[in-house]
Write a protein that holds these residues in place. Structure first.
Motif, mmCIF file in Angstrom:
data_model
loop_
_atom_site.group_PDB
_atom_site.id
_atom_site.type_symbol
_atom_site.label_atom_id
_atom_site.label_comp_id
_atom_site.label_asym_id
_atom_site.label_seq_id
_atom_site.Cartn_x
_atom_site.Cartn_y
_atom_site.Cartn_z
ATOM 1 N N LEU A 38 0.832 -1.201 0.000
ATOM 2 C CA LEU A 38 0.000 0.000 0.000
ATOM 3 C C LEU A 38 0.870 1.256 0.000
ATOM 4 O O LEU A 38 0.467 2.282 -0.541
ATOM 5 N N ARG A 39 2.042 1.177 0.573
ATOM 6 C CA ARG A 39 2.987 2.310 0.543
ATOM 7 C C ARG A 39 3.332 2.642 -0.914
ATOM 8 O O ARG A 39 3.367 3.809 -1.295
ATOM 9 N N ALA A 42 0.357 4.400 -2.477
ATOM 10 C CA ALA A 42 0.267 5.782 -1.978
ATOM 11 C C ALA A 42 1.339 6.660 -2.617
ATOM 12 O O ALA A 42 1.047 7.784 -3.067
ATOM 13 N N THR A 48 -0.023 10.332 1.294
ATOM 14 C CA THR A 48 0.514 9.553 2.397
ATOM 15 C C THR A 48 -0.258 8.236 2.521
ATOM 16 O O THR A 48 -1.389 8.104 2.034
ATOM 17 N N LYS A 49 0.357 7.297 3.189
ATOM 18 C CA LYS A 49 -0.313 6.020 3.430
ATOM 19 C C LYS A 49 -1.563 6.237 4.280
ATOM 20 O O LYS A 49 -2.586 5.582 4.073
ATOM 21 N N TYR A 53 -5.450 5.066 3.517
ATOM 22 C CA TYR A 53 -6.330 4.361 4.463
ATOM 23 C C TYR A 53 -7.643 5.106 4.703
ATOM 24 O O TYR A 53 -8.647 4.486 5.050
#
Length: 195
Positions: A38-39, A42, A48-49, A53
């Motif tokens: 997910l990083r 993003a 940003t992560k 979210y």
């Protein structure tokens, strides 16, 4: 932050949620679902992560957002087919709509072809009926009171249409119109056969 993210920030006209989904499709198709963090998604979007979210609570939620539109479009084609009479014109129309749906979702299809096991493991329990549309499509194409030969031809025709999912890596510069014409004609030829 990746070079892509810094050179292509999220534009005002394109929502962050859509941008996240688009980059997830690209990265999942290129690297694989399990191999993409997910990083990385993003970073590719330029957020940003934590922001990611905010839009998608988990990697599974993001995967579902990627695959559901394709499943929904294919399910709609099956539902349409089941309302039509089984005629040569309807068969051509339904196969054309199936092909068009897969053309719209080629990147997602690449992901499904590349990571079939990972995707089925991730979403299969939540949506067991989503895979049913394939069986229903083959059943409709085989026609009323189908023989074993008709069932095999119908299944093969659906697989020919599914070849579109391989066209981006196989023929990256191919014209979409040519792909659609060849695959539709091929599927109809398989379905009609000589018996």
């Amino acid at each position: 932050m990746s070079a892509r993210a810094s050179s292509e920030p999220v534009s005002a006209g394109r929502g962050t949620k859509d941008a996240i989904r688009d980059e997830a499709i690209r990265l999942f198709a290129e690297k694989g679902f399990e191999q993409t963090s997910l990083r990385e998604v993003a970073d590719a979007v330029g957020i940003t992560k934590a922001s990611l979210y905010y839009h998608y609570a988990s990697k599974l939620d993001l995967l579902l957002a990627v695959v559901e539109p394709m499943f929904d479009d294919l399910a709609a084609v099956v539902a349409e087919a089941e309302r039509l009479p089984w005629t040569p014109e309807s068969i051509r129309r339904v196969l054309g709509h199936q092909l068009a749906a897969l053309m719209r979702h080629r990147r997602t299809g690449e992901l499904l072809v590349r990571d079939t096991v990972a995707i089925v493991n991730a979403v299969g329990d939540r949506y067991p009926g989503k895979m049913e549309f394939h069986r229903r499509m083959c059943g409709w194409l085989a026609g009323p009171d189908p023989t074993d030969v008709r069932i095999l031809r119908a299944t093969a025709a659906v697989e020919v249409i599914g070849t579109v999912l391989w066209t981006r890596p196989l023929l990256p510069a191919a014209d979409d119109g040519m792909i659609e014409t060849v695959l539709l004609q091929s599927a109809l030829g398989v379905l009609e056969g000589n018996s």
